[in-house]
Design an enzyme around this catalytic site. Structure first.
Site: not given
Length: 536
Positions: A353, A294, A405
Site C-alpha cells: 500500500k 485488507e 482501502c
C-alpha cells in the site's frame, strides 16, 4: 400636590423598550450564517448511504446565495460554517472508537479549506458568468485538500456523492474533478437563474448575457452527462473471469478487532473452505481467483509458518490463486501488503500500500500527539512504510489492479493501476474499526465512481462489510450485509480500453485550477481598479 421625580437608581418606567425593528435586524443578520450551515448539512444528506444525490444542487444554490455580495471576512466565516455543516456529520465515523477529539480536530482543519473557497467564491461572484468561476474555485479547493496536510484527505469530494446521479457518466470524461465541477456549476447556475428571474420581476428588464450564462450553467452539465453515456459500458473486451470475494467477518468491531488476529485469519479461511465445499457440491461456479480483504491476515505469513499453512490450505481447497491482505514485516519495515498466493507455488506476487492513512497507519507529529494523549500514540506503535510501485497482479493472464482501502479516495492511486494495464480493479478494505457507521457506504460509493471513471469492474472485499461487486457502469450486482461471514461469486467483464478520464489523468484538474486562478485574478484586478477610480 407635590410631584416627585423618579430616582436615578430606579428603573425609568417611562423609558421605551428597544424597538422591535432592532431585534429583527439582529435576527436577519443571523439568517445567512444559519443558511450556510444548513446548506452544508444538505450537502451531507446528499451523500451515501442515502440516494438523495440531487440535494447537492440546492445546497450549492443556497451557498451561492449567502456568499454573493459578501466581503472577504463575511465569506470566510460563512464558508467555514458551510464546511462545518457538511463535514461534522460526514466524518463522524472518525470518532467512533477514539472519541470526539480527533473527529472535531479533523473537521476543524478541513473546514478551513472550505472557508477559503468561500472567500474565492464571493470574490468571483462579481464577475460575468460567475457560476463557472465559482465552480472552478470549489474544485481547486478540493484539489488542495486532497494533497495537504499529510498528503491530503479527499474524503467528501462532491463527486463521491453522485454514484446514483444523472451526472455520473461525466466521471468517464474527466474523473472526479469534472464530475464535481458539473454538480457545483449546476447548483450555482440554479441560484443565478432564480436571482435573475426575481430581478426581472422587480425591474421588468432582462440582461440577456447574464441570463444566457445562467441557463448554460444548468443546461451544459446535464447535456454533457447525457452526451457522455456512450462512454459507460459493461461489455467485455478481453473476455470474462469468474471472481470470488471473501468477507470472513471479525470477532469484534472497533479498534480491538485485530486483538484476536488469528481469529480474523481463521474466519477468512473458514469462509473460503465453505466456498470450496459449495463449488464441489455444484452450488456455485468455480472462480478463476479469490480476493480477500485488507488485514485478513494480520499475522505475517512470511514469518509465521502456522499462518502460511492455513492460507495454503484455503488456496489448495479452492484450487485457484488467492489474494491475501497481510501485515508484513520485511527488512525492519512494516507493510500493508497484498499477497497473491498460488495453490501450488505459494506466494508469487505482492503489492505494498502506497497511500497510507495518517493517524491510522502512521502517526505524524508523534511527539505532539503523545503530549496531548499518550493513548493515541499507543494505537500506532510502529509506523507503516509506503510502497513505491503500482499494484497489478497478473492472475492467469487477467490483470487485476489493486487500490487498498484508503487509496480508493485518491485519483492517482486508482488511475495508475489502469495505466499499468489493469483490466479490472480490486479495493480490498477493512472497515471493522468504524463499526456500523456510514464510512463503509461512503467508501463503496467511491468505488462505484472509480468503476465508471476507468470503465472497469471493481470488487470490494471487506473484512466486515459491505463487500460488493461493481460493474464498469457503476452498478452493484452483488453485495453482502455488515458483520456477517459471506462470499460473493460472479462472472465479470475484463476491459482494456481507456476512458478520456484515464487518458487525461490530472489535466482536467489542472485546467480547472487555472480557470479558478484566472477568475480570482480577474476579480482582484477589478477590485483594485475600482478602488483606484474611487480614490481619484
Amino acid at each position: 400636590m407635590t410631584v416627585t421625580a423618579p430616582s436615578v437608581d430606579e428603573p425609568d418606567q417611562l423609558q421605551p423598550s428597544p424597538a422591535p425593528s432592532a431585534f429583527r435586524g439582529r435576527l436577519l443578520r443571523l439568517i445567512p450564517a444559519a443558511a450556510s450551515a444548513l446548506c452544508g448539512v444538505l450537502l451531507y444528506v446528499s451523500f451515501p448511504p442515502r440516494t438523495l444525490w440531487w440535494l447537492a444542487l440546492p445546497a450549492f444554490a443556497g451557498f451561492g446565495w449567502v456568499l454573493r455580495g459578501r466581503d472577504w471576512k463575511a465569506a470566510l466565516g460563512l464558508g467555514y460554517l458551510f464546511g462545518l455543516g457538511f463535514l461534522l456529520p460526514l466524518l463522524v465515523w472518525t470518532g467512533v472508537e477514539v472519541g470526539p477529539g480527533p473527529w472535531l480536530a479533523l473537521v476543524a482543519i478541513e473546514a478551513v479549506f472550505v472557508a477559503l473557497v468561500g472567500v474565492g467564491v464571493a470574490a468571483v461572484a462579481k464577475l460575468p458568468a460567475w457560476p463557472v468561476w465559482a465552480a472552478a474555485v470549489w474544485i481547486a479547493g478540493e484539489a488542495v485538500r486532497a494533497r495537504v496536510p499529510f498528503r491530503g484527505f479527499p474524503w467528501g469530494k462532491v463527486a463521491f456523492g453522485q454514484a446514483d446521479g444523472v451526472f455520473l457518466p461525466l466521471a468517464a470524461v474527466g474523473g472526479t474533478p469534472v464530475l464535481g465541477f458539473a454538480v457545483v456549476l449546476c447548483g450555482f447556475g440554479l441560484y443565478e437563474a432564480g436571482r435573475l428571474i426575481a430581478e426581472r420581476r422587480r425591474t421588468r428588464a432582462v440582461r440577456r448575457g447574464a441570463a444566457a450564462a445562467a441557463l448554460l450553467s444548468v443546461a451544459v452539465p446535464v447535456a454533457g452527462a447525457v452526451a457522455a453515456r456512450p462512454l459507460v459500458s459493461d461489455k467485455a473486451e478481453d473476455g470474462t473471469r469468474t471472481v470470488a470475494i471473501i468477507q470472513g467477518n471479525v470477532p469484534r468491531s472497533g479498534l480491538e478487532f485485530s486483538a484476536q488476529r488469528r481469529a480474523v485469519l481463521d474466519y477468512h479461511v473458514r469462509e473460503t473452505l465453505r466456498l470450496a465445499a459449495d463449488i464441489k457440491a455444484g452450488k456455485t461456479p468455480k472462480p478463476d481467483y479469490v480476493l480477500w480483504p485488507e488485514n485478513s491476515s494480520d499475522i505475517d505469513p512470511f514469518g509465521n509458518p502456522d499462518a502460511a499453512a492455513v492460507i495454503n490450505e484455503a488456496a489448495k481447497a479452492v484450487g485457484v490463486p488467492l489474494s491475501v491482505g497481510g501485515v508484513v514485516e520485511r527488512d525492519g519495515k512494516l507493510l500493508n501488503e497484498q499477497i497473491l498466493w498460488d495453490p501450488a507455488k505459494g506466494p508469487t506476487q505482492t503489492y505494498d500500500k502506497r497511500q497510507i492513512q495518517p493517524f491510522g497507519e502512521y502517526l505524524p507529529l508523534r511527539g505532539v500527539v503523545g503530549a496531548i494523549n499518550k493513548n493515541w500514540t499507543g494505537m500506532v506503535r510502529q509506523d507503516f512504510s509506503r510502497g513505491s510501485t503500482p499494484g497489478v497482479f497478473d492472475i492467469g493472464g487477467a490483470k487485476v489492479g489493486l487500490a487498498t482501502c484508503y487509496e480508493a479516495a485518491f485519483d492517482w492511486a486508482v488511475r495508475d493501476t489502469v495505466t499499468h494495464g489493469a483490466e479490472m480493479i480490486s479495493v480490498p478494505s477493512n472497515n471493522a474499526t468504524f463499526d456500523r457507521s456510514e464510512m463503509t457506504y461512503q467508501q463503496l460509493a467511491m468505488s462505484r465512481i472509480r468503476a465508471v471513471e476507468h470503465s472497469r469492474t471493481v470488487t470490494v472485499p471487506v473484512t466486515s462489510g459491505v463487500s460488493a461487486i461493481i460493474m464498469p457502469d457503476g452498478k452493484i450486482t452483488r453485495r453482502t450485509g455488515m458483520f456477517v461471514p459471506a462470499y460473493l461469486v460472479q462472472k465479470v467483464p475484463l476491459r482494456t480500453s481507456k476512458t478520456p478520464a484515464t487518458e487525461l489523468g490530472i489535466l482536467p484538474e489542472i485546467a480547472l485550477a487555472l480557470v479558478a486562478a484566472g477568475g480570482l485574478g480577474w476579480a482582484i484586478g477589478s477590485g483594485l481598479r475600482r478602488r483606484r477610480a474611487g480614490g481619484v
